[in-house]
Design a protein around this motif. Structure first.
Motif, PDB file in Angstrom:
ATOM      1  N   MET A   1       1.306  -1.338  -0.308  1.00  0.00           N
ATOM      2  CA  MET A   1      -0.025   0.512   0.624  1.00  0.00           C
ATOM      3  C   MET A   1       0.774   1.457  -0.064  1.00  0.00           C
ATOM      4  O   MET A   1       1.596   1.631   1.095  1.00  0.00           O
ATOM      5  N   PRO A   2       0.751   1.909  -0.772  1.00  0.00           N
ATOM      6  CA  PRO A   2       1.760   3.664  -1.288  1.00  0.00           C
ATOM      7  C   PRO A   2       0.863   4.744   0.481  1.00  0.00           C
ATOM      8  O   PRO A   2       0.477   4.565   0.624  1.00  0.00           O
ATOM      9  N   HIS A   3       2.026   5.649   0.250  1.00  0.00           N
ATOM     10  CA  HIS A   3       2.198   5.886   0.612  1.00  0.00           C
ATOM     11  C   HIS A   3       0.522   7.311   0.720  1.00  0.00           C
ATOM     12  O   HIS A   3       1.061   8.004  -0.621  1.00  0.00           O
ATOM     13  N   ILE A   4      -0.233   8.212   1.187  1.00  0.00           N
ATOM     14  CA  ILE A   4      -0.900   8.433   0.634  1.00  0.00           C
ATOM     15  C   ILE A   4      -0.167  10.438   0.635  1.00  0.00           C
ATOM     16  O   ILE A   4      -0.422  11.548   0.127  1.00  0.00           O
ATOM     17  N   TYR A   5       0.202  10.778   2.039  1.00  0.00           N
ATOM     18  CA  TYR A   5       0.823  11.996   2.256  1.00  0.00           C
ATOM     19  C   TYR A   5       2.430  12.040   1.554  1.00  0.00           C
ATOM     20  O   TYR A   5       3.353  11.074   1.753  1.00  0.00           O
ATOM     21  N   THR A   6       2.699  13.198   1.479  1.00  0.00           N
ATOM     22  CA  THR A   6       4.596  14.012   1.137  1.00  0.00           C
ATOM     23  C   THR A   6       5.335  14.179   2.125  1.00  0.00           C
ATOM     24  O   THR A   6       4.370  14.624   3.405  1.00  0.00           O
ATOM     25  N   VAL A   7       6.163  14.026   1.908  1.00  0.00           N
ATOM     26  CA  VAL A   7       7.098  14.939   3.506  1.00  0.00           C
ATOM     27  C   VAL A   7       7.134  16.251   2.842  1.00  0.00           C
ATOM     28  O   VAL A   7       6.781  16.466   1.598  1.00  0.00           O
ATOM     29  N   GLY A   8       6.890  17.274   3.808  1.00  0.00           N
ATOM     30  CA  GLY A   8       6.927  18.532   4.221  1.00  0.00           C
ATOM     31  C   GLY A   8       5.558  19.170   4.369  1.00  0.00           C
ATOM     32  O   GLY A   8       4.915  20.499   4.276  1.00  0.00           O
ATOM     33  N   GLN A   9       4.348  17.794   3.804  1.00  0.00           N
ATOM     34  CA  GLN A   9       2.922  18.191   3.573  1.00  0.00           C
ATOM     35  C   GLN A   9       1.999  18.300   5.819  1.00  0.00           C
ATOM     36  O   GLN A   9       3.373  18.010   6.348  1.00  0.00           O
ATOM     37  N   ILE A  10       1.240  19.381   5.504  1.00  0.00           N
ATOM     38  CA  ILE A  10       1.138  19.760   6.962  1.00  0.00           C
ATOM     39  C   ILE A  10      -0.170  19.080   7.165  1.00  0.00           C
ATOM     40  O   ILE A  10      -1.057  19.079   6.028  1.00  0.00           O
ATOM     41  N   LEU A  11      -0.175  18.705   8.066  1.00  0.00           N
ATOM     42  CA  LEU A  11      -2.059  17.615   8.590  1.00  0.00           C
ATOM     43  C   LEU A  11      -2.390  17.627   9.506  1.00  0.00           C
ATOM     44  O   LEU A  11      -1.205  18.746   9.967  1.00  0.00           O
ATOM     45  N   GLU A  12      -3.928  17.305  10.005  1.00  0.00           N
ATOM     46  CA  GLU A  12      -4.062  17.655  11.380  1.00  0.00           C
ATOM     47  C   GLU A  12      -3.806  15.789  11.842  1.00  0.00           C
ATOM     48  O   GLU A  12      -3.926  14.621  11.343  1.00  0.00           O
ATOM     49  N   LEU A  13      -2.903  15.975  13.082  1.00  0.00           N
ATOM     50  CA  LEU A  13      -2.969  14.980  13.757  1.00  0.00           C
ATOM     51  C   LEU A  13      -4.524  14.689  14.778  1.00  0.00           C
ATOM     52  O   LEU A  13      -4.532  15.431  15.540  1.00  0.00           O
ATOM     53  N   ARG A  14      -4.955  13.395  15.077  1.00  0.00           N
ATOM     54  CA  ARG A  14      -5.660  13.194  15.792  1.00  0.00           C
ATOM     55  C   ARG A  14      -5.185  13.018  17.633  1.00  0.00           C
ATOM     56  O   ARG A  14      -4.264  12.583  17.228  1.00  0.00           O
ATOM     57  N   SER A  15      -6.346  13.265  18.371  1.00  0.00           N
ATOM     58  CA  SER A  15      -5.220  12.980  19.724  1.00  0.00           C
ATOM     59  C   SER A  15      -5.437  11.447  19.483  1.00  0.00           C
ATOM     60  O   SER A  15      -6.195  10.677  18.734  1.00  0.00           O
ATOM     61  N   ALA A  16      -4.243  11.130  20.785  1.00  0.00           N
ATOM     62  CA  ALA A  16      -4.180   9.533  20.960  1.00  0.00           C
ATOM     63  C   ALA A  16      -5.601   9.027  21.201  1.00  0.00           C
ATOM     64  O   ALA A  16      -6.101   9.639  22.227  1.00  0.00           O
ATOM     65  N   PRO A  17      -6.031   7.233  21.361  1.00  0.00           N
ATOM     66  CA  PRO A  17      -6.686   6.827  21.958  1.00  0.00           C
ATOM     67  C   PRO A  17      -5.877   7.188  23.792  1.00  0.00           C
ATOM     68  O   PRO A  17      -5.050   7.236  24.033  1.00  0.00           O
ATOM     69  N   ARG A  18      -6.888   6.320  24.711  1.00  0.00           N
ATOM     70  CA  ARG A  18      -6.706   6.894  25.993  1.00  0.00           C
ATOM     71  C   ARG A  18      -5.226   6.172  26.133  1.00  0.00           C
ATOM     72  O   ARG A  18      -4.724   5.275  25.195  1.00  0.00           O
ATOM     73  N   HIS A  19      -4.236   6.794  27.622  1.00  0.00           N
ATOM     74  CA  HIS A  19      -3.326   6.498  28.089  1.00  0.00           C
ATOM     75  C   HIS A  19      -2.540   6.659  27.280  1.00  0.00           C
ATOM     76  O   HIS A  19      -1.092   6.229  26.913  1.00  0.00           O
ATOM     77  N   SER A  20      -2.261   8.119  26.501  1.00  0.00           N
ATOM     78  CA  SER A  20      -1.484   8.869  25.619  1.00  0.00           C
ATOM     79  C   SER A  20      -1.347  10.470  25.485  1.00  0.00           C
ATOM     80  O   SER A  20      -2.352  10.818  26.214  1.00  0.00           O
ATOM     81  N   ASN A  21      -0.326  10.924  26.066  1.00  0.00           N
ATOM     82  CA  ASN A  21      -0.200  11.891  26.015  1.00  0.00           C
ATOM     83  C   ASN A  21       0.198  12.961  24.844  1.00  0.00           C
ATOM     84  O   ASN A  21      -0.016  14.104  24.431  1.00  0.00           O
ATOM     85  N   ARG A  22      -0.255  12.287  23.166  1.00  0.00           N
ATOM     86  CA  ARG A  22       0.268  12.419  22.430  1.00  0.00           C
ATOM     87  C   ARG A  22      -1.056  14.003  21.795  1.00  0.00           C
ATOM     88  O   ARG A  22      -2.298  13.414  21.996  1.00  0.00           O
ATOM     89  N   PRO A  23      -0.785  15.393  22.003  1.00  0.00           N
ATOM     90  CA  PRO A  23      -1.815  15.942  21.269  1.00  0.00           C
ATOM     91  C   PRO A  23      -2.381  16.008  19.463  1.00  0.00           C
ATOM     92  O   PRO A  23      -1.639  15.595  19.068  1.00  0.00           O
ATOM     93  N   SER A  24      -3.361  16.744  20.134  1.00  0.00           N
ATOM     94  CA  SER A  24      -3.932  16.751  18.516  1.00  0.00           C
ATOM     95  C   SER A  24      -3.968  18.018  17.524  1.00  0.00           C
ATOM     96  O   SER A  24      -3.263  18.693  18.568  1.00  0.00           O
ATOM     97  N   GLY A  25      -3.606  18.300  16.248  1.00  0.00           N
ATOM     98  CA  GLY A  25      -3.430  19.654  15.948  1.00  0.00           C
ATOM     99  C   GLY A  25      -2.271  19.213  14.171  1.00  0.00           C
ATOM    100  O   GLY A  25      -2.211  18.571  14.450  1.00  0.00           O
TER     101      GLY A  25
END
Length: 84
Positions: A1-25
């Motif tokens: 399966m190929p990658h949809i997004y490319t290096v340098g692209q700005i994307l929105e990151l969804r917050s992680a499921p429980r037990h993680s401190n990964r921020p969304s944005g």
């Protein structure tokens, strides 16, 4: 399966499921990680923090955000050459 997004692209990151401190944005794709099986992975850096993270493609969506001029200038680098 190929990658949809490319290096340098700005994307929105969804917050992680429980037990993680990964921020969304907004985040920038730093690299597309190789894979044979399993989820498609990317190495990304949030525009709001300095940490780099490895995330699955399903946690990313296209964004209308752009990098600030200061952030763009900071990401450029130069190489000094010493001449004797």
């Amino acid at each position: 399966m190929p990658h949809i997004y490319t290096v340098g692209q700005i994307l929105e990151l969804r917050s992680a499921p429980r037990h993680s401190n990964r921020p969304s944005g907004p985040c920038e794709v730093l690299s597309c990680l190789p894979h044979d099986k399993g989820p498609v992975l990317y190495r990304v850096q949030s525009l709001n923090e300095r940490n780099e993270r490895v995330v699955e493609e399903v946690d990313l969506t296209p964004s209308s955000a752009t990098k600030s001029a200061a952030a763009m200038a900071e990401s450029r680098f130069s190489i000094a050459v010493n001449r004797r």
